[in-house]
Design an enzyme around this catalytic site. Sequence first.
Site, mmCIF file in Angstrom:
data_model
loop_
_atom_site.group_PDB
_atom_site.id
_atom_site.type_symbol
_atom_site.label_atom_id
_atom_site.label_comp_id
_atom_site.label_asym_id
_atom_site.label_seq_id
_atom_site.Cartn_x
_atom_site.Cartn_y
_atom_site.Cartn_z
ATOM 1 N N MET A 20 -37.923 18.519 -10.574
ATOM 2 C CA MET A 20 -38.096 18.290 -9.135
ATOM 3 C C MET A 20 -38.435 19.587 -8.408
ATOM 4 O O MET A 20 -39.464 19.698 -7.758
ATOM 5 C CB MET A 20 -36.815 17.696 -8.536
ATOM 6 N N THR A 21 -37.557 20.574 -8.515
ATOM 7 C CA THR A 21 -37.630 21.764 -7.686
ATOM 8 C C THR A 21 -38.823 22.640 -8.048
ATOM 9 O O THR A 21 -39.108 22.871 -9.219
ATOM 10 C CB THR A 21 -36.335 22.583 -7.823
ATOM 11 N N GLY B 199 -37.325 24.001 -2.663
ATOM 12 C CA GLY B 199 -35.901 23.709 -2.592
ATOM 13 C C GLY B 199 -35.643 22.217 -2.493
ATOM 14 O O GLY B 199 -36.108 21.434 -3.318
ATOM 15 N N GLU C 192 -26.256 11.299 -9.266
ATOM 16 C CA GLU C 192 -26.312 12.732 -9.582
ATOM 17 C C GLU C 192 -25.233 13.492 -8.824
ATOM 18 O O GLU C 192 -24.545 14.352 -9.379
ATOM 19 C CB GLU C 192 -27.690 13.296 -9.240
ATOM 20 N N ARG C 193 -25.076 13.180 -7.547
ATOM 21 C CA ARG C 193 -24.081 13.894 -6.737
ATOM 22 C C ARG C 193 -22.667 13.528 -7.141
ATOM 23 O O ARG C 193 -21.769 14.373 -7.117
ATOM 24 C CB ARG C 193 -24.348 13.618 -5.260
ATOM 25 N N GLY D 249 -28.252 19.832 -6.617
ATOM 26 C CA GLY D 249 -28.022 18.443 -6.244
ATOM 27 C C GLY D 249 -28.041 18.219 -4.744
ATOM 28 O O GLY D 249 -27.652 17.153 -4.252
ATOM 29 N N GLY D 250 -28.514 19.211 -4.020
ATOM 30 C CA GLY D 250 -28.468 19.183 -2.559
ATOM 31 C C GLY D 250 -27.361 20.113 -2.075
ATOM 32 O O GLY D 250 -26.207 19.988 -2.484
#
Length: 382
Positions: A129-130, A135, A247-248, A368-369
């Site tokens: 993703m990143t 970010g 995921e979180r 994961g944020g």
Amino acid sequence: MPLQLPKSGWAAELDDFRELARNFAQKELAPNADRWSKQKQVDRELWNKAGEVGLLALSIPEEYGGGGGTFAHEAVLYEEQARAGDGAWGVSVHNGIVAHYLLHYASEEKKKEWLPKFASGEMVGAIGMTEPGTGSDLQNIKTRAVRDGDYYVINGAKTFITNGALADLVVLAVKTDPDAGAQGVSLIGVPTDTPGFRRGRVLDKVGLKGQDTAELFFDDVRVPAANLLGEQEGQGFIQMMMQLPQERLIIAVTAVGALEAAVDLTIAYTKDRTAFGRPVFNFQNTKFKLAEAATEAAVSRAFLDQCIERHLKGELDVQGAAMAKLWATERVNKVVDDCLQLFGGYGYMNEYPIARAWTDLRISRIFGGTSEIMKEIISRTL
């Protein structure tokens, strides 16, 4: 003596599996921490060993070679990994994230091709993703996938990719329509033996030094159009938003497991270590700090268990997962810092597990944020 907490309702039937996971963590993970830290990745054979004993693709249906379990099995494994002090093995990304993207969005043909290999350890999964400069801003990624007949041609770069050095398959976030914002994002499965794919550096991180977090590059990589996840282009952003709560929650599970382990380690150390003729535990400051830490652990465990129960019922929403991640990661960083202080100078030595936990867990407030993104998500419902 370990922190005494009531058994979680979701884990009541999993004692035998917990023993398997604990034995594996103590035998295969804990003894190798220093060596993996120096080589910046786990041994490739670890994945095959985990597959042989049934620790991979735990919550993937048996028809695809998986364990046929639930997220509860995943949570037990991640807790035991955390309690063993391991931050190197990227099994949570492989099991709880990448495998589920394939299960939910890959075609039937690709599920049957890829998931049994995930379960055996023949394939290691990563998610791309990143990107440098993006970010958390996933809708503005630059990696492009252009349709060319029955293929996509992919160009771009990713960074901070867990399992990046060992991955055999990357679920890659790309732009299939660069002018459509979030609606132009798609996910494509990219085997890493495809010409044009190359790995960059295994990154030199503050913590999690044994985890192969890498840069990935895609130069005219041609993959079959059948590798698209979903029935059509442009579904990637929605797919990521659907999977991010799990995921979180995984990050929260690991954080609470590490929090409990840190409290146990510190209680044992302060009862054994003496200063001024008495155990460090007997000083009022020590007892008060550990009383606070044990309370933080108990409250975090209760909230986490509630979230896991909701997730098992399909009821955990985006905001609830954000709260779980925010709370657990902020608490574990505070508690581990307090625990390290009670070790004195030894707490700053890498040979002590508390030191590795202190550096390893700092990233939990970012990946994961970030905590700030979690607060933004939560605030939308206030």
